[in-house]
Design a protein around this motif. Structure first.
Motif, mmCIF file in Angstrom:
data_model
loop_
_atom_site.group_PDB
_atom_site.id
_atom_site.type_symbol
_atom_site.label_atom_id
_atom_site.label_comp_id
_atom_site.label_asym_id
_atom_site.label_seq_id
_atom_site.Cartn_x
_atom_site.Cartn_y
_atom_site.Cartn_z
ATOM 1 N N HIS A 65 158.083 92.033 72.067
ATOM 2 C CA HIS A 65 159.045 92.052 70.965
ATOM 3 C C HIS A 65 158.690 90.947 69.979
ATOM 4 N N ASP A 80 166.679 89.829 68.414
ATOM 5 C CA ASP A 80 167.709 90.791 68.013
ATOM 6 C C ASP A 80 169.097 90.179 68.127
ATOM 7 N N HIS A 112 167.222 92.600 63.420
ATOM 8 C CA HIS A 112 165.955 92.188 64.011
ATOM 9 C C HIS A 112 165.351 91.153 63.054
ATOM 10 N N HIS A 152 171.983 96.228 65.004
ATOM 11 C CA HIS A 152 171.569 94.838 65.212
ATOM 12 C C HIS A 152 170.696 94.375 64.060
ATOM 13 N N ARG A 196 159.736 91.803 77.032
ATOM 14 C CA ARG A 196 161.081 92.282 77.363
ATOM 15 C C ARG A 196 160.939 93.639 78.022
HETATM 16 ZN ZN LIG Z 1 164.161 93.824 67.581
#
Ligand SMILES: [Zn+2]
Length: 407
Positions: A166, A170, A265, A263, A157
């Motif tokens: 990543h 998310d 994860h 967020h 990303r």
């Molecule tokens: Zn993340």
């Protein structure tokens, strides 16, 4: 009633005074002084249906006889203690509480501070035939705009303009959004609280749940596995707790170092390392999550020694985990695999260019993706002098569910 009691009291005083009491008997004292207001009303142990109220006692010139609790402005109960457990509340509901104190003469104090609380969210009631749900929406299928939307998928990303690998996906939702377990048959194996200076401070509050192979939605899956939930604002579970599908484990937040956006994860590991996070075992969470596979659109081109593969896929995935070139004319068949870390350096995952054992230079170029975008793009170039001489090749993609696509 209060007025009547006061009236009766005054009436008796008058009767007493008018019934031949001698002039040297003591004057009856009428207490007109109310208690001081209770202070510091607090709520602890807030559950789906109850909470514990505590407050600091009032004082009175004669004596406090009762505290009156008001729930949403309505006289609810009286108690002589300075604690009270409120029960039979509704889940995920706002309430306010305040209290006053009374003395024997029914003088009532002014109110304490007003305490506003929200009871805990109820666990989800998941039908027996559903074995996997999305962690925020609780849905058993992908539904855009319901909390299933993803800001960053697993693998390459762009993060603040830089290439980044990543190791999770998310889900951007506001702080306080409840997080539910996705699967049946889990056990909480790790809970870490965000502590400044701690080893795991950068991940904030996080939870790891371990699962037997039988919990996996793919019936052919044969290994134990674990799921990690990072950056939580609050955690509702404890290590050792058995936990099933749809149970609330905590709430979305942005705890951790440098976590600017709220967020969840979500990480998936294809083994159980006693709750340890071992990046070589991280896998694409799309292995688990329920959605209908979307066939990627792939274009490729060759210019001398450079073969470029462009991949497009609509949301919810980019679920591609392996990109391979199939070349008949030479013995070199380059492979890039984001789960097995083939064609990349696991010790330097945030490097977008890698030279594999055959000398092929592999460069990975993801396009910036944000929540609400409808397409993911990933471009990979394979560069090796031997490609100059070939005339045919194919591209093979493998997704997180093991499905293969040849172009
Ligand atoms: Zn993340």
């Amino acid at each position: 009633m209060q007025n009547f009691k006061q009236f009766l009291f005054l009436f008796l005083v008058v009767v007493f005074n008018s019934c031949g009491g001698s002039d040297d008997s003591p004057e009856p004292v009428i207490d007109k002084t109310p208690p001081t207001a209770p202070t510091n009303l607090q709520g602890d142990n807030i559950t789906k249906t109850s909470l514990d109220l505590t407050w600091i006692a009032s004082t009175d010139n004669v004596g406090v006889t009762a505290y009156i609790l008001y729930k949403n402005g309505i006289n609810y109960v009286a108690t002589t203690s300075t604690t009270y457990t409120i029960t039979e509340l509704n889940s995920n509901t706002n309430y306010n509480f305040k209290i006053s104190a009374k003395d024997a003469a029914e003088n009532e104090s002014v109110f304490s501070n007003v305490l506003e609380i929200t009871t805990e969210q109820e666990d989800l009631d998941i039908p027996e035939n559903v074995n996997v749900i999305w962690p925020l929406s609780g849905d058993s299928t992908f539904s855009p705009n319901s909390g299933d939307e993803i800001a960053d998928g697993y693998g390459p990303r762009m993060l603040s303009g830089n290439y980044d690998f990543h190791r999770g996906i998310d889900f951007p939702e506001p702080t306080g959004t409840p997080i539910y377990t996705s699967l049946r048959g889990g056990q909480v194996v790790r809970v870490e609280a965000s502590q400044p200076g701690s080893t795991f401070e950068r991940w904030g509050n996080w939870v790891v749940i371990a699962y037997p192979a039988s919990s996996h939605p793919n019936p052919d899956h044969s290994s134990v596995f674990q799921i990690a939930y990072l950056h939580l604002s609050s955690v509702n579970v404890n290590v050792g707790q058995n936990i099933s599908i749809g149970e609330k484990i905590g709430e979305v937040g942005n705890t951790g170092v440098g976590i600017n956006t709220e967020h969840l994860h979500f990480e998936y590991y294809d083994t159980i390392d006693s709750g340890l996070i071992q990046k070589r075992h991280s896998r694409n969470p799309f292995t688990l999550l329920p959605y209908t596979t979307i066939t990627p659109t792939v274009t490729s081109s060759k210019s001398n020694s450079v073969i470029t593969v462009n991949i497009e896929q609509t949301v919810p995935s980019l679920d591609v985990v392996e990109i391979a070139l199939l070349v008949d004319e030479i013995t070199i068949n380059p492979v890039l695999n984001f789960e097995q870390r083939i064609g990349m350096d696991i010790n330097d995952e945030d490097n977008d260019t890698y030279t594999d054992i055959d000398g092929t230079v592999i460069n990975v170029a993801p396009t910036n993706f944000s929540e609400g975008d409808s397409m993911y793009y990933l471009s990979i170039t394979f560069t090796n002098d031997v490609f100059s001489s070939i005339s045919n090749y194919q591209v093979k993609l493998t997704n997180a569910k093991g499905e293969e696509f040849i172009y």
